[in-house]
Every structure is written in structure tokens, then in C-alpha cells.
Design an enzyme around this catalytic site. Structure first.
Site, PDB file in Angstrom:
ATOM      1  N   HIS A 232      21.579   6.735  -0.642  1.00  0.00           N
ATOM      2  CA  HIS A 232      21.383   7.226  -1.781  1.00  0.00           C
ATOM      3  C   HIS A 232      20.659   9.220  -1.310  1.00  0.00           C
ATOM      4  CE1 HIS A 232      21.824   4.133  -3.855  1.00  0.00           C
ATOM      5  NE2 HIS A 232      21.114   3.118  -4.035  1.00  0.00           N
TER       6      HIS A 232
ATOM      7  N   GLU B  84      25.140   1.883  -0.571  1.00  0.00           N
ATOM      8  CA  GLU B  84      25.234   2.304  -2.017  1.00  0.00           C
ATOM      9  C   GLU B  84      25.546   4.100  -1.429  1.00  0.00           C
ATOM     10  OE1 GLU B  84      21.379   0.428  -3.275  1.00  0.00           O
ATOM     11  OE2 GLU B  84      21.581  -1.190  -2.827  1.00  0.00           O
TER      12      GLU B  84
ATOM     13  N   ASP C  87      25.746   7.941  -2.312  1.00  0.00           N
ATOM     14  CA  ASP C  87      25.989   8.266  -3.218  1.00  0.00           C
ATOM     15  C   ASP C  87      25.183  10.071  -3.098  1.00  0.00           C
ATOM     16  OD1 ASP C  87      23.388   7.917  -4.800  1.00  0.00           O
ATOM     17  OD2 ASP C  87      23.427   6.432  -5.824  1.00  0.00           O
TER      18      ASP C  87
ATOM     19  N   GLU D 286      15.207  -3.637   0.214  1.00  0.00           N
ATOM     20  CA  GLU D 286      14.305  -3.252   0.196  1.00  0.00           C
ATOM     21  C   GLU D 286      12.792  -3.436   0.691  1.00  0.00           C
ATOM     22  OE1 GLU D 286      14.566  -0.653  -3.492  1.00  0.00           O
ATOM     23  OE2 GLU D 286      16.352  -0.353  -3.427  1.00  0.00           O
TER      24      GLU D 286
ATOM     25  N   ASN E 284      18.933  -4.849   3.405  1.00  0.00           N
ATOM     26  CA  ASN E 284      19.121  -3.527   3.235  1.00  0.00           C
ATOM     27  C   ASN E 284      19.000  -2.625   2.858  1.00  0.00           C
ATOM     28  OD1 ASN E 284      21.815  -2.357   2.046  1.00  0.00           O
ATOM     29  ND2 ASN E 284      21.035  -2.678  -0.104  1.00  0.00           N
TER      30      ASN E 284
HETATM   31  C1  XIL Z   1      20.309   0.043  -9.763  1.00  0.00           C
HETATM   32  C2  XIL Z   1      21.657  -0.143 -11.099  1.00  0.00           C
HETATM   33  O1  XIL Z   1      22.480   1.094  -9.858  1.00  0.00           O
HETATM   34  C3  XIL Z   1      21.064   0.573 -12.108  1.00  0.00           C
HETATM   35  O2  XIL Z   1      22.021   0.456 -13.476  1.00  0.00           O
HETATM   36  C4  XIL Z   1      19.869  -0.323 -12.045  1.00  0.00           C
HETATM   37  O3  XIL Z   1      19.501   0.201 -13.100  1.00  0.00           O
HETATM   38  C5  XIL Z   1      18.457  -0.804 -11.066  1.00  0.00           C
HETATM   39  O4  XIL Z   1      19.148  -0.719  -9.665  1.00  0.00           O
HETATM   40  N1  XIL Z   1      19.128   0.129  -4.725  1.00  0.00           N
HETATM   41  C6  XIL Z   1      19.646  -0.868  -4.782  1.00  0.00           C
HETATM   42  C7  XIL Z   1      20.490  -1.311  -6.517  1.00  0.00           C
HETATM   43  O5  XIL Z   1      19.138  -1.525  -4.229  1.00  0.00           O
HETATM   44  O6  XIL Z   1      20.269  -3.066  -6.914  1.00  0.00           O
HETATM   45  C8  XIL Z   1      20.187  -0.159  -7.430  1.00  0.00           C
HETATM   46  O7  XIL Z   1      21.341   0.003  -8.153  1.00  0.00           O
HETATM   47  C9  XIL Z   1      20.177   1.295  -6.640  1.00  0.00           C
HETATM   48  C10 XIL Z   1      18.757   1.231  -5.592  1.00  0.00           C
END
Ligand code: XIL
Length: 461
Positions: free
Chosen positions: A234, A262, A264, A157, A198
Site C-alpha cells: 500500500h 494488495e 494500491d 500483519e 503477509n
Molecule cells: C481492508 C478492506 O479493503 C476494507 O474493505 C475493510 O474495511 C478493512 O480491510 N490490509 C489487509 C486487508 O490485509 O485485508 C485490508 O482490507 C487492507 C489492509
């Protein structure tokens, strides 16, 4: 195939088969995502917290996925809560589980502006000292798991939405060179791991992904050891970007691997058949994007069950973002993934139907010689609001509740009854209520296995 690999493969197959036998919640003929993906030359992974490696969650994770990402346990704040003092407990548990189940691991993550330890986030360091702190951290963590990590998210990020670099502590003090230094340190300590940058909201072409693309070009031109780009993905149902495949392909054309890291796909709660059908189409489309790009190595979902997902906590009113429901039944989304991966079996109707109206998470938070403290979360998984509630369970090992907060808990024999407090009586669809209590135990403190809410059985996570 060498004899050694053949033996390893058959050992892994035995483990996977044994675990499938345990994963009873799914329909008997349900496809195995990891096998379907492997047949296409990809992996299918999931994020998992170290606290969820057992029970139904652990058995489905082992059976269905061939790559794991630690949801939080490999982040800087988890592994080095105090400067120079490391805690690898959760990370090691995930590494060991993955090894036992023939799973790859994506290391997540080394340098990130978020979830840093307080000593780092709030400390003042000179520029040289900060650079050394960062490279030492990268070196220590990559060296610990040397040879055992498939991909590392070295930098996470790094970008603002407009494609400029985010003003993290590292960028503010060290400038863009922090990124190259982090990659060099990781390569030196673990030459076998593929090193990724990432980010999120980079799935479509646009300002943010253009910024990332330019950075990666600069890094390559400077000979920085970067191997891949991770796309968090996401998403919201109905919004898979039309440029996703072309975007992944342009990064691949730079000579890089890409991965969906990641995934979802959330919706506004409550769920409906139409939303679940859209979500199925979306999971299928995203999986197809990875299949269509030769250098896309695989897909990781950010949690595979709605019982354990960060979405409802972070996006109020939204959820149901994963391929399994809270009761570990495969959702239409799961069959969408399987269909993209070439499966054409009969899902037996697909929609698992109502998930029940409640899901309960019970956790012992601390325990001493004869007493313990437990926390309970009750989630409304139905489509109607709950106006007041009574949760009942029976104790399997003679425990007894002595005092409670955020609910009134009474006990008669082995039967415990919790009635809402006035402030948490109403639970909207998709919402949750929590309460806690102290109790006594003797011999063993086995968790209750079943709960009813207003007389209806709940699922347990
Ligand atoms: C999130 C986790 O799922 C949570 O449990 C935590 O509280 C916060 O982080 N981007 C990322 C992940 O790279 O590490 C994050 O994970 C979600 C967004």
C-alpha cells in the site's frame, strides 16, 4: 499439454473473450493485463467484494485479472460471526466467479488481529482453548476450499513497525508458536495451497522487513510448512522504495515464493495530470519489480477502480489509488502496468480526462412486500469543491419515495429530486455525501441507471 488441459484452456479463453466483449468502458485496443502477465509467467489479480461481481465491475474483473482475493469475505469475522456457526455465502460467490472465469484465488486471511468476530476478540479463553480455536478455524476454512486455493495468507500483519511481533491476542497468549501452528494446520488440511505470511510496510529493507525475514528463517529452520511471503504494498505516489527488488530477492533466496498482494498507490486529492503520470511510473516500477524476481508469482491490486477502493475511507483526503477511474476508464497507471508487462500499443492519449464531477453509488439496503430502504452516496470526483447539490434520477419501474433523511427528496411523475441537507451541502473535492430514503415499489425494484448532479451526468458504480 494434455487433452484435458488443452480443453480447459480453450474453455477459459472462450469465457475471457466473451467477457472482454462486455467490458465496453475501456478503449477498444486496450491490452488485457491477465494475458500480458501470463505471457511473462505471472498472474495479475485484484481484490473484489462479493457484492461487485456483476455489472461493469464484474465484467472488467473477469476480463482483465486472472487472480482474485476476497476483499473481506474470507476474514474470520465474515465466515464465523458466531462461534461454531459459519457463513460462507460471500466467499463461495467469489470462489464460483473465479472458477467460471478461469481465475486463481488468493485466500485472505486465516489468522489476523483485525476483523475478528466479536466473540473471539472480546472473549476470554485459556491458552490451550485459544490455540484449539485458532487451529480449528484454520482447518475448517482451508478444508472447505481444499484444492481450489492457489495461495493462503495464513498469518496476516504479525509485525510491529520496529520488527517485533505484534501483541495480538494470539501472540500475547500463545507466543510466537501460534504462527507455526497455524501453518501446520493449513498444510494438513490443504496440502496443495501455497502458504504465505503477509504484511505491509515490509516492501523496503528496514526494521520491519528484517523482523519478518528473521521469523521466516526461524520457521524454515524448524521445518514449518511456509511457502511464500506476501508484500501488501500500500504505497503513496512517488514513494516506491528503492530497495523493493533487493528485498523481495533476499526472501526468494531463502527458498520462498514472493507475491505483491494488495497493491494500491494513493495520492492527495484532487488528481492532477502530474500526479497521474507519477502514479503510472509507480505502478510500472512495482510491476517491474515482480518481473525481475523469478520467484515473484504475481501482483494483486487492492481494488482496480477508484469507484471501489478502501483508500478514501481510511486515508482522509487521499484516493485515486487504483488503475481505473470511478467511471471504469483506464488511467495512465493501467497503461503503466501494461507497458511493464511488455505491451507497446497506442493508448489513445492515456488520460481518460475529467471523470465527470460526480460518482453515485445507489444500494437497496432492505426490501419488503411493497416497500424498500435505499442508500445513496454522491462522491465529488472533480477538482473543485461543491457548495450545494441537487441530485436527480428517474425511476425505471414506477417506484416512489415516501420519506428521506440527510436530504430532501421530492418526486414528480417518475422524476426524483434530492436536495442536500444543510450539514452535507458542501462536498470537498474527493469527498462524498450520503443520504437515504424509504420508497414503495411494485412488480420490480430495478435500480435507476443514471443520475445527474447539479445538471451534470454522474458515473455510477
Ligand atoms: C481492508 C478492506 O479493503 C476494507 O474493505 C475493510 O474495511 C478493512 O480491510 N490490509 C489487509 C486487508 O490485509 O485485508 C485490508 O482490507 C487492507 C489492509
Amino acid at each position: 499439454m494434455t487433452a484435458r488441459t488443452a480443453a480447459a484452456v480453450s474453455a477459459l479463453t472462450a469465457v475471457a473473450v466473451a467477457v472482454v466483449g462486455l467490458a465496453s468502458p475501456a478503449h477498444a485496443a486496450d491490452p488485457v493485463l491477465r494475458d500480458l502477465a501470463a505471457a511473462k509467467g505471472k498472474y495479475y489479480g485484484t481484490a473484489i467484494p462479493a457484492g461487485r461481481l456483476t455489472g461493469t465491475h464484474g465484467s472488467v474483473a473477469a476480463a482483465q485479472f486472472d487472480s482474485l482475493t476476497a476483499e473481506n469475505e474470507m476474514k474470520w469475522g465474515s465466515v464465523e460471526p458466531t462461534r461454531g456457526s459459519f457463513n460462507w455465502t460471500g466467499a463461495d460467490q467469489i470462489m464460483n466467479f473465479a472458477a467460471a472465469n478461469g481465475q486463481k484465488v488468493r485466500g485472505h486471511t486465516l489468522v489476523w488481529h483485525s476483523q475478528m468476530p466479536n466473540w473471539l476478540a472480546n472473549g476470554s479463553f485459556g491458552n490451550d482453548e485459544l490455540r484449539t480455536i485458532m487451529t480449528d478455524h484454520v482447518t475448517t476454512q482451508t478444508a472447505r476450499y481444499k484444492g481450489r486455493i492457489d495461495q493462503w495468507d495464513v498469518v496476516n500483519e504479525a509485525f510491529n513497525e520496529d520488527g517485533t511481533l505484534r501483541a495480538s491476542k494470539f501472540y500475547t497468549q500463545l507466543g510466537e508458536s501460534y504462527i507455526a501452528d497455524a501453518f501446520r494446520a493449513a498444510r494438513a488440511a490443504d496440502p496443495a495451497a501455497k502458504l504465505y505470511i503477509n504484511d505491509y510496510n515490509t516492501d523496503a529493507t528496514g526494521a520491519k522487513s528484517n523482523g519478518l525475514y528473521s521469523l521466516v528463517q526461524r520457521l524454515k529452520a524448524q521445518g514449518v510448512p511456509i511457502d511464500g511471503v506476501g508484500f501488501q504494498t500500500h504505497l503513496i505516489i512517488g514513494q516506491v522504495p528503492s530497495t523493493f527488488q533487493a528485498n523481495l530477492q533476499r526472501f526468494a533466496d531463502l527458498g520462498l515464493d514472493v507475491a505483491i498482494t494488495e497493491l494500491d498507490i494513493r495520492m492527495t486529492l484532487p488528481t492532477t495530470d502530474a500526479k497521474l503520470a507519477q502514479q503510472k511510473a509507480d505502478f510500472k516500477a512495482v510491476t517491474n519489480v515482480c518481473l525481475a524476481v523469478a520467484r515473484c508469482k504475481g501482483v494483486t491490486v487492492w481494488g482496480f477502480s477508484d469507484a471501489v477502493s478502501w483508500v478514501p475511507d481510511v486515508f482522509p483526503g487521499q484516493g485515486a489509488a487504483t488503475p481505473y477511474n470511478e467511471g471504469y476508464q483506464p488511467k495512465p497507471a493501467y497503461y503503466g502496468i501494461a507497458e511493464a508487462l511488455g505491451w507497446s500499443g497506442d493508448s489513445g492519449g492515456e488520460n481518460p480526462g475529467p471523470t465527470g464531477t460526480c460518482a453515485v453509488t445507489y444500494a437497496v439496503q432492505s426490501q419488503w412486500s411493497s416497500g424498500f430502504t435505499a442508500g445513496v452516496t454522491v462522491r465529488n470526483t472533480g477538482s473543485a469543491p461543491i457548495n450545494s447539490w441537487t441530485l436527480k434520477w428517474s425511476w425505471p419501474a414506477g417506484q416512489s419515495v415516501t420519506s428521506a433523511w440527510n436530504a430532501t427528496v421530492t418526486q414528480s411523475g417518475t422524476q426524483a429530486t434530492a436536495v442536500n441537507a444543510s450539514h452535507n451541502a458542501a462536498i470537498p473535492a474527493g469527498g462524498s455525501a450520503t443520504f437515504g430514503f424509504n420508497g414503495t415499489w411494485n412488480g420490480s425494484n430495478t435500480a435507476p441507471s443514471a443520475f445527474t448532479l447539479n445538471g451534470t451526468a454522474c458515473t455510477t458504480a
